[in-house]
Design a protein around this motif. Sequence first.
Motif, PDB file in Angstrom:
ATOM      1  N   GLU A  35    -130.712 -47.398 -51.461  1.00 18.91           N
ATOM      2  CA  GLU A  35    -131.880 -47.115 -52.278  1.00 18.91           C
ATOM      3  C   GLU A  35    -132.690 -45.962 -51.696  1.00 18.91           C
ATOM      4  OE1 GLU A  35    -133.559 -50.548 -53.913  1.00 18.91           O
ATOM      5  OE2 GLU A  35    -135.561 -49.698 -54.083  1.00 18.91           O
ATOM      6  N   LEU A  36    -132.637 -45.824 -50.380  1.00 16.16           N
ATOM      7  CA  LEU A  36    -133.335 -44.714 -49.745  1.00 16.16           C
ATOM      8  C   LEU A  36    -132.762 -43.397 -50.254  1.00 16.16           C
ATOM      9  CD1 LEU A  36    -133.439 -46.227 -46.172  1.00 16.16           C
ATOM     10  CD2 LEU A  36    -135.350 -45.981 -47.759  1.00 16.16           C
ATOM     11  N   THR A  37    -131.452 -43.382 -50.410  1.00 17.03           N
ATOM     12  CA  THR A  37    -130.809 -42.181 -50.931  1.00 17.03           C
ATOM     13  C   THR A  37    -131.238 -41.903 -52.373  1.00 17.03           C
ATOM     14  OG1 THR A  37    -128.887 -42.431 -49.491  1.00 17.03           O
ATOM     15  CG2 THR A  37    -128.589 -41.108 -51.468  1.00 17.03           C
ATOM     16  N   THR A  38    -131.216 -42.909 -53.218  1.00 10.33           N
ATOM     17  CA  THR A  38    -131.578 -42.662 -54.622  1.00 10.33           C
ATOM     18  C   THR A  38    -133.037 -42.237 -54.729  1.00 10.33           C
ATOM     19  OG1 THR A  38    -132.132 -44.976 -55.099  1.00 10.33           O
ATOM     20  CG2 THR A  38    -129.861 -44.308 -55.448  1.00 10.33           C
ATOM     21  N   ASN A  39    -133.881 -42.804 -53.903  1.00 12.09           N
ATOM     22  CA  ASN A  39    -135.275 -42.353 -53.899  1.00 12.09           C
ATOM     23  C   ASN A  39    -135.349 -40.867 -53.571  1.00 12.09           C
ATOM     24  OD1 ASN A  39    -136.296 -44.871 -54.507  1.00 12.09           O
ATOM     25  ND2 ASN A  39    -136.777 -45.382 -52.387  1.00 12.09           N
ATOM     26  N   GLU A  91    -128.727 -30.275 -63.086  1.00 15.82           N
ATOM     27  CA  GLU A  91    -127.975 -31.013 -64.109  1.00 15.82           C
ATOM     28  C   GLU A  91    -127.256 -32.211 -63.510  1.00 15.82           C
ATOM     29  OE1 GLU A  91    -125.470 -28.182 -66.174  1.00 15.82           O
ATOM     30  OE2 GLU A  91    -127.272 -27.045 -66.741  1.00 15.82           O
ATOM     31  N   HIS A  92    -126.627 -31.969 -62.359  1.00 18.85           N
ATOM     32  CA  HIS A  92    -125.923 -33.073 -61.700  1.00 18.85           C
ATOM     33  C   HIS A  92    -126.881 -34.208 -61.358  1.00 18.85           C
ATOM     34  CE1 HIS A  92    -121.776 -31.876 -61.287  1.00 18.85           C
ATOM     35  NE2 HIS A  92    -122.131 -30.663 -60.904  1.00 18.85           N
ATOM     36  N   LEU A  93    -127.990 -33.868 -60.733  1.00 14.52           N
ATOM     37  CA  LEU A  93    -128.933 -34.909 -60.315  1.00 14.52           C
ATOM     38  C   LEU A  93    -129.494 -35.661 -61.511  1.00 14.52           C
ATOM     39  CD1 LEU A  93    -130.909 -33.325 -57.328  1.00 14.52           C
ATOM     40  CD2 LEU A  93    -129.067 -35.012 -57.289  1.00 14.52           C
ATOM     41  N   THR A  94    -129.799 -34.912 -62.557  1.00 14.29           N
ATOM     42  CA  THR A  94    -130.326 -35.544 -63.765  1.00 14.29           C
ATOM     43  C   THR A  94    -129.337 -36.577 -64.291  1.00 14.29           C
ATOM     44  OG1 THR A  94    -131.513 -33.522 -64.321  1.00 14.29           O
ATOM     45  CG2 THR A  94    -131.183 -35.104 -66.098  1.00 14.29           C
ATOM     46  N   LYS A  95    -128.091 -36.184 -64.276  1.00 14.33           N
ATOM     47  CA  LYS A  95    -127.052 -37.092 -64.768  1.00 14.33           C
ATOM     48  C   LYS A  95    -126.872 -38.292 -63.837  1.00 14.33           C
ATOM     49  CE  LYS A  95    -123.235 -36.714 -67.699  1.00 14.33           C
ATOM     50  NZ  LYS A  95    -122.637 -35.702 -68.604  1.00 14.33           N
ATOM     51  N   ILE A  96    -126.806 -38.006 -62.536  1.00 15.54           N
ATOM     52  CA  ILE A  96    -126.622 -39.080 -61.550  1.00 15.54           C
ATOM     53  C   ILE A  96    -127.754 -40.106 -61.664  1.00 15.54           C
ATOM     54  CG2 ILE A  96    -126.696 -39.603 -59.086  1.00 15.54           C
ATOM     55  CD1 ILE A  96    -125.287 -36.837 -58.657  1.00 15.54           C
ATOM     56  N   LEU A  97    -128.960 -39.616 -61.843  1.00 19.77           N
ATOM     57  CA  LEU A  97    -130.120 -40.512 -61.929  1.00 19.77           C
ATOM     58  C   LEU A  97    -130.265 -41.142 -63.316  1.00 19.77           C
ATOM     59  CD1 LEU A  97    -132.782 -38.507 -59.881  1.00 19.77           C
ATOM     60  CD2 LEU A  97    -131.770 -40.697 -59.265  1.00 19.77           C
ATOM     61  N   GLY A  98    -129.373 -40.792 -64.194  1.00 22.78           N
ATOM     62  CA  GLY A  98    -129.431 -41.396 -65.525  1.00 22.78           C
ATOM     63  C   GLY A  98    -130.631 -40.936 -66.327  1.00 22.78           C
ATOM     64  N   LEU A  99    -131.096 -39.720 -66.031  1.00 22.84           N
ATOM     65  CA  LEU A  99    -132.282 -39.226 -66.729  1.00 22.84           C
ATOM     66  C   LEU A  99    -131.910 -38.354 -67.920  1.00 22.84           C
ATOM     67  CD1 LEU A  99    -134.378 -38.360 -63.567  1.00 22.84           C
ATOM     68  CD2 LEU A  99    -134.591 -40.363 -65.041  1.00 22.84           C
ATOM     69  N   ASP A 100    -130.604 -38.341 -68.210  1.00 25.19           N
ATOM     70  CA  ASP A 100    -130.163 -37.519 -69.341  1.00 25.19           C
ATOM     71  C   ASP A 100    -130.286 -38.259 -70.668  1.00 25.19           C
ATOM     72  OD1 ASP A 100    -128.267 -39.195 -68.319  1.00 25.19           O
ATOM     73  OD2 ASP A 100    -126.570 -37.916 -68.777  1.00 25.19           O
ATOM     74  N   ASN A 101    -130.480 -39.566 -70.599  1.00 22.41           N
ATOM     75  CA  ASN A 101    -130.855 -40.218 -71.855  1.00 22.41           C
ATOM     76  C   ASN A 101    -132.067 -41.111 -71.645  1.00 22.41           C
ATOM     77  OD1 ASN A 101    -129.541 -42.358 -70.567  1.00 22.41           O
ATOM     78  ND2 ASN A 101    -127.618 -41.812 -71.566  1.00 22.41           N
ATOM     79  N   GLN A 102    -132.816 -41.292 -72.724  1.00 19.72           N
ATOM     80  CA  GLN A 102    -134.119 -41.921 -72.602  1.00 19.72           C
ATOM     81  C   GLN A 102    -134.034 -43.416 -72.277  1.00 19.72           C
ATOM     82  OE1 GLN A 102    -136.837 -42.503 -75.993  1.00 19.72           O
ATOM     83  NE2 GLN A 102    -138.009 -40.796 -75.158  1.00 19.72           N
ATOM     84  N   GLU A 148    -137.250 -43.574 -61.326  1.00 15.70           N
ATOM     85  CA  GLU A 148    -135.985 -42.849 -61.364  1.00 15.70           C
ATOM     86  C   GLU A 148    -134.917 -43.588 -60.567  1.00 15.70           C
ATOM     87  OE1 GLU A 148    -137.798 -38.502 -62.445  1.00 15.70           O
ATOM     88  OE2 GLU A 148    -136.652 -38.659 -60.594  1.00 15.70           O
ATOM     89  N   SER A 149    -135.353 -44.297 -59.554  1.00 15.70           N
ATOM     90  CA  SER A 149    -134.417 -45.096 -58.789  1.00 15.70           C
ATOM     91  C   SER A 149    -133.887 -46.255 -59.645  1.00 15.70           C
ATOM     92  CB  SER A 149    -135.116 -45.617 -57.535  1.00 15.70           C
ATOM     93  OG  SER A 149    -134.198 -46.175 -56.649  1.00 15.70           O
ATOM     94  N   LEU A 150    -134.772 -46.833 -60.445  1.00 14.97           N
ATOM     95  CA  LEU A 150    -134.333 -47.862 -61.396  1.00 14.97           C
ATOM     96  C   LEU A 150    -133.347 -47.269 -62.394  1.00 14.97           C
ATOM     97  CD1 LEU A 150    -137.491 -49.936 -62.465  1.00 14.97           C
ATOM     98  CD2 LEU A 150    -135.609 -50.639 -60.978  1.00 14.97           C
ATOM     99  N   GLN A 189    -125.480 -46.679 -63.345  1.00 15.77           N
ATOM    100  CA  GLN A 189    -124.234 -47.033 -62.666  1.00 15.77           C
ATOM    101  C   GLN A 189    -123.335 -47.822 -63.594  1.00 15.77           C
ATOM    102  OE1 GLN A 189    -124.968 -44.740 -60.572  1.00 15.77           O
ATOM    103  NE2 GLN A 189    -123.288 -45.754 -59.540  1.00 15.77           N
ATOM    104  N   PRO A 190    -122.028 -47.597 -63.509  1.00 17.22           N
ATOM    105  CA  PRO A 190    -121.110 -48.446 -64.273  1.00 17.22           C
ATOM    106  C   PRO A 190    -121.316 -49.890 -63.835  1.00 17.22           C
ATOM    107  CG  PRO A 190    -119.946 -47.092 -62.654  1.00 17.22           C
ATOM    108  CD  PRO A 190    -121.344 -46.587 -62.724  1.00 17.22           C
ATOM    109  N   ARG A 191    -121.525 -50.752 -64.791  1.00 19.59           N
ATOM    110  CA  ARG A 191    -121.764 -52.167 -64.475  1.00 19.59           C
ATOM    111  C   ARG A 191    -120.529 -52.811 -63.891  1.00 19.59           C
ATOM    112  NH1 ARG A 191    -126.368 -51.881 -65.569  1.00 19.59           N
ATOM    113  NH2 ARG A 191    -126.357 -51.216 -63.434  1.00 19.59           N
ATOM    114  N   ASN A 192    -120.440 -52.766 -62.568  1.00 19.65           N
ATOM    115  CA  ASN A 192    -119.315 -53.427 -61.908  1.00 19.65           C
ATOM    116  C   ASN A 192    -119.677 -54.895 -61.752  1.00 19.65           C
ATOM    117  OD1 ASN A 192    -121.379 -52.553 -60.386  1.00 19.65           O
ATOM    118  ND2 ASN A 192    -120.162 -51.846 -58.668  1.00 19.65           N
ATOM    119  N   GLU A 193    -119.400 -55.641 -62.789  1.00 21.41           N
ATOM    120  CA  GLU A 193    -119.849 -57.035 -62.935  1.00 21.41           C
ATOM    121  C   GLU A 193    -119.616 -57.855 -61.676  1.00 21.41           C
ATOM    122  OE1 GLU A 193    -120.213 -57.607 -66.971  1.00 21.41           O
ATOM    123  OE2 GLU A 193    -120.805 -55.738 -66.055  1.00 21.41           O
TER     124      GLU A 193
END
Lengths: 225, 225
Positions: free
Chosen positions: A8-12, A72-83, B199-201, B207-211
Amino acid sequence: MKIEKISELTTNRLSIYLRCLNEVAAEGTSTVSSEHLAHRFHLNSAQIRKDLACFGEFGVRGVGYYVENLREHLTKILGLDNQHRVCIIGAGRLGTALTDYYGFSQTNFKVAALFDADKEKIGKKVGDVEVFDIKDFARVVKKDKIDVAVIAVPAEYAQSVLEKVSKSGIKAVMNFAPAPLRVSEDIKLKTIDLTTSLESLSYFLAQPRNENSKAAKASGKVSRK
Amino acid sequence: MKIEKISELTTNRLSIYLRCLNEVAAEGTSTVSSEHLAHRFHLNSAQIRKDLACFGEFGVRGVGYYVENLREHLTKILGLDNQHRVCIIGAGRLGTALTDYYGFSQTNFKVAALFDADKEKIGKKVGDVEVFDIKDFARVVKKDKIDVAVIAVPAEYAQSVLEKVSKSGIKAVMNFAPAPLRVSEDIKLKTIDLTTSLESLSYFLAQPRNENSKAAKASGKVSRK
DNA sequence: TGATGTGAAGCGGTTCACAGCC
DNA sequence: GGCTGTGAACCGCTTCACATCA
């Protein structure tokens, strides 16, 4: 590298990096090195590289990172490309303040609903967001395709609210109640504990002001009065 | 033990322990073991003991801790035995919400003043707290003996506000602006970055839901569909 | 006996330093 | 030459396990 377990430290930090990149991009810079970012924003260059390396090889040796590309990569990785659609549970002071918190709208989070148990509040609007009866939670969440919940209720109700949230299928929760919550492993719960933060500040203030110990540590020598 | 360097993680936990003790005390329990606290509140008993041991030997072997006694100690250690006076800079949504945030009043924090640069807001009241002109910052802080500042302004103003705070002699600052702030070593700055938390959330949701990966890890076996 | 206080081991994250590549 | 990507060293926090003591 492409490692599995991202902390989580990384994603932050990814969020921070994206913010920095936006600033750099706004100035028209097209390429940036980890060293440059580190110096400018008081980060560590090795850490930036390592964090990014978790997700692929985005950089070019001898050059650095292409700002636009990395954004672009970070936006996608963080899932900020869709609302994301957010609901806030608790239409008190904090809940309503968060409802039109600028930071939400800014980064693709849309507050879609408020919930409360107080008949007085139900049906009212905060900005253009309606306050629903908490009893209708599951229904509204489903109808409005809400995927993030914010808990802004008093501590004693937080656990039961969390269970309601959990049952509704929401997987991401931000909690402002100063309470120790338990939740199943497949839900991401992030608690912002203002009370703890404040009390930690208070601890600092209560410490005898050792004027020189910190400065001494920073400069590498011990001064004594 | 009585060690020197207390980590912030420890002080955060002290706050949690105090909260737990309050709950236990409310039930009339007079003595409690670290094991009991750990089980009940999902903590680690060794950590509780170690954290407490930083400040003295409060426990009794074979018995545990005397609840009332430990509460008093923690209250004192955290500096919650005398009131703090808080100012909030930025009388926007967030600032005003924090002004009558229940958690503040609850633990000996008193919001004494709001500040803003907007002429519209200056002179108005939020509850019984007046909004002052940010230009009068130093004067009001001194007069009202304010020792904690909360920054609730847009990111681009945060650094300059922080410098004003720093000059006024305040040593404890809570920052809600999503900006990387720099401040001298003798000031305690605690940043609550809602954007990063969100953004961390969002990352988690993306992430792909790896159930089964988490459940598998927890149960110690790998299931595959 | 039962629970604390604590040295030692374990673990995860950060930083260093350099091989590898543009 | 310059900067990335990364193994290795380092560091700090957590957890274990037990000697110690009421």
